[in-house]
Design a protein around this motif. Structure first.
Motif, PDB file in Angstrom:
ATOM      1  N   TYR A  52      88.078  45.673  36.409  1.00  0.00           N
ATOM      2  CA  TYR A  52      87.428  44.746  37.326  1.00  0.00           C
ATOM      3  C   TYR A  52      86.239  45.476  37.951  1.00  0.00           C
ATOM      4  CZ  TYR A  52      92.196  42.880  36.833  1.00  0.00           C
ATOM      5  OH  TYR A  52      93.404  42.435  36.344  1.00  0.00           O
ATOM      6  N   PRO A  53      85.092  45.446  37.295  1.00  0.00           N
ATOM      7  CA  PRO A  53      84.012  46.367  37.653  1.00  0.00           C
ATOM      8  C   PRO A  53      83.477  46.224  39.078  1.00  0.00           C
ATOM      9  CG  PRO A  53      83.265  44.703  36.075  1.00  0.00           C
ATOM     10  CD  PRO A  53      84.756  44.591  36.158  1.00  0.00           C
ATOM     11  N   THR A  54      83.660  45.062  39.695  1.00  0.00           N
ATOM     12  CA  THR A  54      83.070  44.876  41.027  1.00  0.00           C
ATOM     13  C   THR A  54      84.111  44.889  42.148  1.00  0.00           C
ATOM     14  OG1 THR A  54      83.248  42.473  40.764  1.00  0.00           O
ATOM     15  CG2 THR A  54      81.165  43.472  40.113  1.00  0.00           C
ATOM     16  N   ALA A  55      85.363  45.187  41.794  1.00  0.00           N
ATOM     17  CA  ALA A  55      86.461  45.026  42.768  1.00  0.00           C
ATOM     18  C   ALA A  55      86.278  45.868  44.031  1.00  0.00           C
ATOM     19  CB  ALA A  55      87.792  45.365  42.112  1.00  0.00           C
ATOM     20  N   GLY A  56      85.624  47.012  43.908  1.00  0.00           N
ATOM     21  CA  GLY A  56      85.504  47.884  45.071  1.00  0.00           C
ATOM     22  C   GLY A  56      84.175  47.788  45.789  1.00  0.00           C
ATOM     23  N   ASP A  57      83.332  46.834  45.353  1.00  0.00           N
ATOM     24  CA  ASP A  57      81.976  46.784  45.912  1.00  0.00           C
ATOM     25  C   ASP A  57      81.938  46.182  47.312  1.00  0.00           C
ATOM     26  OD1 ASP A  57      81.179  47.782  43.510  1.00  0.00           O
ATOM     27  OD2 ASP A  57      80.215  45.945  42.799  1.00  0.00           O
ATOM     28  N   ASP A  58      81.055  46.706  48.118  1.00  0.00           N
ATOM     29  CA  ASP A  58      80.745  46.126  49.418  1.00  0.00           C
ATOM     30  C   ASP A  58      79.410  45.404  49.309  1.00  0.00           C
ATOM     31  OD1 ASP A  58      82.983  46.902  50.936  1.00  0.00           O
ATOM     32  OD2 ASP A  58      82.209  48.946  51.121  1.00  0.00           O
ATOM     33  N   PRO A  59      79.099  44.536  50.284  1.00  0.00           N
ATOM     34  CA  PRO A  59      77.857  43.738  50.175  1.00  0.00           C
ATOM     35  C   PRO A  59      76.618  44.607  49.965  1.00  0.00           C
ATOM     36  CG  PRO A  59      79.170  42.972  52.033  1.00  0.00           C
ATOM     37  CD  PRO A  59      79.864  44.197  51.488  1.00  0.00           C
ATOM     38  N   TRP A  60      76.606  45.774  50.599  1.00  0.00           N
ATOM     39  CA  TRP A  60      75.401  46.616  50.533  1.00  0.00           C
ATOM     40  C   TRP A  60      75.281  47.375  49.217  1.00  0.00           C
ATOM     41  CZ3 TRP A  60      78.971  46.629  54.536  1.00  0.00           C
ATOM     42  CH2 TRP A  60      80.025  47.540  54.415  1.00  0.00           C
ATOM     43  N   ASP A  61      76.259  47.210  48.342  1.00  0.00           N
ATOM     44  CA  ASP A  61      76.162  47.861  47.043  1.00  0.00           C
ATOM     45  C   ASP A  61      75.221  47.119  46.100  1.00  0.00           C
ATOM     46  OD1 ASP A  61      77.869  50.028  47.510  1.00  0.00           O
ATOM     47  OD2 ASP A  61      79.600  48.703  47.330  1.00  0.00           O
ATOM     48  N   TYR A  62      74.773  45.935  46.498  1.00  0.00           N
ATOM     49  CA  TYR A  62      73.906  45.146  45.639  1.00  0.00           C
ATOM     50  C   TYR A  62      72.505  45.076  46.211  1.00  0.00           C
ATOM     51  CZ  TYR A  62      78.402  43.607  43.846  1.00  0.00           C
ATOM     52  OH  TYR A  62      79.653  43.574  43.325  1.00  0.00           O
ATOM     53  N   GLY A  65      71.519  41.958  48.014  1.00  0.00           N
ATOM     54  CA  GLY A  65      72.755  41.253  48.343  1.00  0.00           C
ATOM     55  C   GLY A  65      73.424  40.684  47.096  1.00  0.00           C
ATOM     56  N   LYS A  89      76.522  38.148  41.766  1.00  0.00           N
ATOM     57  CA  LYS A  89      76.569  39.410  41.024  1.00  0.00           C
ATOM     58  C   LYS A  89      77.998  39.934  40.917  1.00  0.00           C
ATOM     59  CE  LYS A  89      72.131  41.395  42.013  1.00  0.00           C
ATOM     60  NZ  LYS A  89      71.504  41.909  43.215  1.00  0.00           N
ATOM     61  N   ARG A 234      92.261  42.031  51.266  1.00  0.00           N
ATOM     62  CA  ARG A 234      90.834  42.327  51.057  1.00  0.00           C
ATOM     63  C   ARG A 234      90.059  41.042  50.765  1.00  0.00           C
ATOM     64  NH1 ARG A 234      89.895  44.767  46.453  1.00  0.00           N
ATOM     65  NH2 ARG A 234      88.101  45.960  47.114  1.00  0.00           N
ATOM     66  N   ARG A 236      89.104  39.822  47.970  1.00  0.00           N
ATOM     67  CA  ARG A 236      88.099  39.941  46.905  1.00  0.00           C
ATOM     68  C   ARG A 236      88.731  39.466  45.598  1.00  0.00           C
ATOM     69  NH1 ARG A 236      84.774  44.073  48.721  1.00  0.00           N
ATOM     70  NH2 ARG A 236      84.276  43.530  50.856  1.00  0.00           N
TER      71      ARG A 236
END
Lengths: 574, 201
Positions: A52-62, A65, A89, A234, A236
């Motif tokens: 799950y490539p985006t499972a650990g992302d926070d908003p500021w990782d993009y 946004g 994303k 979480r 997510r």
């Protein structure tokens, strides 16, 4: 046209399961655990649990946004974007590109889906409710469509069975028309939700607020749930849960099937049609197009489970044309493709609550409250303006910094900025989910003029909500507002944002179960009347829609049909 | 908490060993680089950008917490307008902003960014108040959601983007707001004083 370079033995299994979503995962688990060599055909790419490539992302990782450029949306996701929440994303990799998988609409129909291992079990809403005899006997009672060939007593043991393994958290309430399940501990309501619950108990007979029943492990039992972990709030979920805390095929049923050593999962396997044996009148296997290479293959088995989603399974039946059944396998009744249903929603009320300013919560609860159906339950709750009913899903929360745009009565500047760091007032919203009747002229059919990337024909949808649903919507808005008013909410607004079939992502029907081969596609064990070794156990089988989220019912139907199929195989009846 | 710390914590709360897929899920995020100090706008003109910086600094100034300029709000807005906004939406914001800037140039004989901090604050609040009043009168009319969005004053679109950008920035999201990437079981009714501020994310 179809050939196999391999020997026939190498492409022969005991069972073929088409699809790996909620229903396919259950079919895979049950059949392989009962000792059948089972081939699971997934049309999309493989996604193993944890990938799950985006499972650990926070908003500021993009950068910019969690947004997708509008040109990309317009080119590839114009229909998938109709939800307003799918094309981001962080999650668009779990939704199809409309540019590759087109469909046509006589009237607007939102077909939101993902082609990968696990299907929509990865992105589903996870709300899990039983149907009851209020639902299974509804068509008979109202004298519309056809009667379900089963009743709650047929399903209850299977609901128990699937709930235990899936893990459903919820609160027992003792309602006959929304039966309690085999629940893990409930999630908590927050202060304002508890206030509304109290007020409803005082002010409304027969209305009840309970915490949502959801497929999350609140208390995992390793003996049943293996290495799946506890829900960490979480929220997510739609990106895939690295803890396996919510039920998905990827985290739950497919690993169990794999552990038997009896399952072969073949991704990139787009099923073209079912191969029929003219002499026996049974299915021999399926024709498959390899999604990567375009090669065509045939696979053989004693039984076939179609679990490709309501419209996916119906497509395969329609594309399985024979001399006797030019409109496809299961079409003799004329009902194949008809009675397309979904829940109508996006109607309800919201309001602001004054009080509890010193109280807050911790965690992003991936769940809300549920108000079970309270209309047309008995004589006292009978409506003159519509039949059937609706439930509400909702939640209370404190507003965040976005209230600074226009709700905060403050000039901008330093104090403004500091004020927004604090949580805002409590607000509560509830959204009705209403039953849609089965209408024969709400239907789907093959379109040979538009082809998908594999060169297969596509589907055309022609469906709409009608008078009964529209009358119900007025009550859905008004009843929501009166509950908020009685509980002392302020600034109450009703809303009806309009609802198109498909957007509930509960599309169902089109190959309904029934008691008579002249008026239905499937019998009471989900067998296609014309080909008893073909079982359809996903949403296509639904004879009526009820108003509850349907996935739990697909799980139970699938496990029940798999049990029956294996016992019939043993008796040499299939 | 950095991502490796999250992983350790996860193993602790779930009681399970960390699998390779889980590790990659948490370590794969690609962090947006903080903007360079000499950032050149890719969409807005240099002049408009200079004024945008002044506006967001007026609205969200540095106090004992970071200001909009420190967390890259103007760069973010320029990027979102450039790559992530529908043409008609960004045209509405840019046209509205530029015509407001010209009206200030006309009345004050100076561009917004060269005005005193007091004048900047006063003028921005006039705009803000008018825009909110317009939005409120729109809400009284019987408009559907799309019409309401279309007619919402341009300033509120831009303001919304700025507030969103500020609070969704890493610095504010992890250091100013209450940040807990793995909250554990939901607690529905706890004293606000236990948390102290709004939750991040």
């Amino acid at each position: 046209m179809f050939f196999n370079s391999q020997g026939k033995a190498e492409v022969t299994y005991d069972a073929i399961v088409v699809g790996s979503g909620i229903s396919g995962g259950w079919a895979a688990k049950e059949l392989s655990q009962k000792g059948l060599k089972t081939l699971v055909l997934e049309r999309g790419r493989n996604v193993r649990h944890g990938e799950y490539p985006t499972a650990g992302d926070d908003p500021w990782d993009y950068e910019g946004g969690d947004r997708v450029p509008p040109e990309e949306v317009a080119e590839h996701y114009p229909k998938q974007d109709r939800t307003g929440y799918t094309v981001r994303k962080s999650r668009k990799h779990f939704f199809v590109k409309d540019s590759e998988h087109p469909y046509s609409e006589v009237k607007r129909f939102d077909w939101i889906r993902g082609y990968h291992t696990g299907g929509r079990s990865l992105m589903w809403g996870r709300q899990s409710y039983r149907l009851s005899d209020l639902d299974f006997a509804a068509n008979e009672r109202d004298g519309i469509a056809v009667d379900w060939p089963i009743r709650y007593a047929d399903m209850a043991p299977w609901y128990n069975y699937v709930e235990t393994f899936a893990g459903i958290s919820g609160q027992a309430e003792g309602l006959a028309h929304l039966p309690d399940g085999n629940f893990l501990p409930p999630m908590e309501l927050n202060c304002v939700e508890k206030e509304l619950k109290k007020s409803m108990a005082t002010n409304f007979d027969g209305r009840l607020l309970t915490i949502g029943r959801t497929a999350h492990l609140t208390e995992p039992n390793p003996a049943i749930h293996g290495t799946r972990g506890k829900c960490q709030s979480r929220n997510r979920c739609m990106r895939g849960c690295p803890f396996g805390a919510y039920f998905s095929s990827n985290a739950s049923t497919l690993p169990a099937a794999e552990a038997t050593g009896n399952m072969t999962l073949r991704p990139h396997s787009v099923v073209h049609s079912i191969i029929m044996d003219k002499e026996t009148g049974k299915a021999k296997g399926v024709r498959v197009i390899d999604g990567e290479t375009g090669e065509q293959h045939e696979f053989f088995a004693k039984i076939v489970f179609l679990c490709a989603s309501a419209l996916g399974s119906t497509f395969i039946l329609m594309n399985s044309q024979t001399e006797d059944m030019p409109e496809g396998l299961g079409s003799s009744s004329g009902q194949l493709g008809r009675n397309l249903m979904d829940h109508h929603f996006k109607v309800g009320a919201r309001g602001r609550y004054e009080g509890f300013e010193d109280m807050y919560y911790k965690g992003r609860r991936p769940n809300g409250f549920y108000i079970p159906r309270f209309r047309n339950i008995d004589d006292a709750s009978k409506r003159k303006d519509y039949i059937r009913g609706f439930g509400y899903q909702g939640g209370a929360s404190r507003t965040n910094w976005m209230r600074g745009v226009k709700e905060l009565e403050m000039t901008v500047g330093a104090d403004f900025k500091d004020a927004l760091v604090q949580p805002g007032p409590w607000q509560l919203g509830m959204n009705g989910f209403g039953e849609c009747l089965p209408y024969e002229d709400n239907r789907v059919y093959l379109n040979h003029d538009v082809k998908d990337i594999h060169g297969l024909p596509t589907l055309t949808m022609d469906a709409e909500f009608k008078g009964n649903e529209m009358a119900m919507r007025k009550d859905m808005a008004a009843s929501a507002a009166e509950m908020l008013e009685a509980a002392g909410f302020k600034d109450i607004e009703t809303y009806d944002d309009g609802s198109y079939p498909g957007l509930g992502i509960h599309e169902m029907g089109t190959a309904r179960m029934g008691r008579d081969p002249k008026t239905s596609v499937l019998n009471k064990w989900n067998q296609v009347w014309e080909a008893p070794n073909v079982f359809v156990t996903d949403g296509a089988a639904m004879t009526s829609a009820a108003c509850q989220n349907p996935s739990l019912t697909y799980m139970a139907l699938t496990a029940r049909a798999a049990d029956y199929a294996v016992s019939e195989l043993k008796k040499m009846n299939l | 908490m950095d991502r490796r710390a999250i992983l350790k914590y996860t193993a602790y709360v779930t009681g399970y060993a960390i699998t390779a897929p889980l590790t990659s899920a948490f370590l794969s995020g690609c962090k947006a680089e903080p903007a360079a100090p000499d950032y050149m706008p890719s969409f807005l003109s240099e002049d408009t950008y200079l004024n945008l910086k002044a506006v967001v600094d007026t609205m969200l100034p540095k106090t004992d917490t970071p200001g909009a300029l420190e967390v890259g709000v103007p760069e973010f807005i320029d990027l979102v307008l450039d790559k992530y906004t529908e043409e008609e939406d960004r045209q509405k914001m840019v046209d509205g902003f530029q015509s407001w800037l010209s009206s200030i140039q006309d009345s004050e004989r100076k561009p917004y960014h060269s005005l005193s901090a007091e004048d900047q604050l006063r003028l921005l609040n006039v705009l803000d108040k008018e825009s909110i009043a317009t939005a409120e009168s729109l809400e009284e009319q019987d408009l559907d959601k799309d019409e309401l969005e279309e007619k919402q004053p341009w300033w509120l679109d831009l303001k919304s983007l700025a507030i969103n950008s500020y609070f969704a920035s890493e610095k504010v999201g992890t250091e100013v707001l209450a940040y807990d990437p793995i909250p554990g079981p939901y607690q529905g009714c706890i004293p606000l004083s236990d948390v102290g501020k709004a939750w991040s994310l």
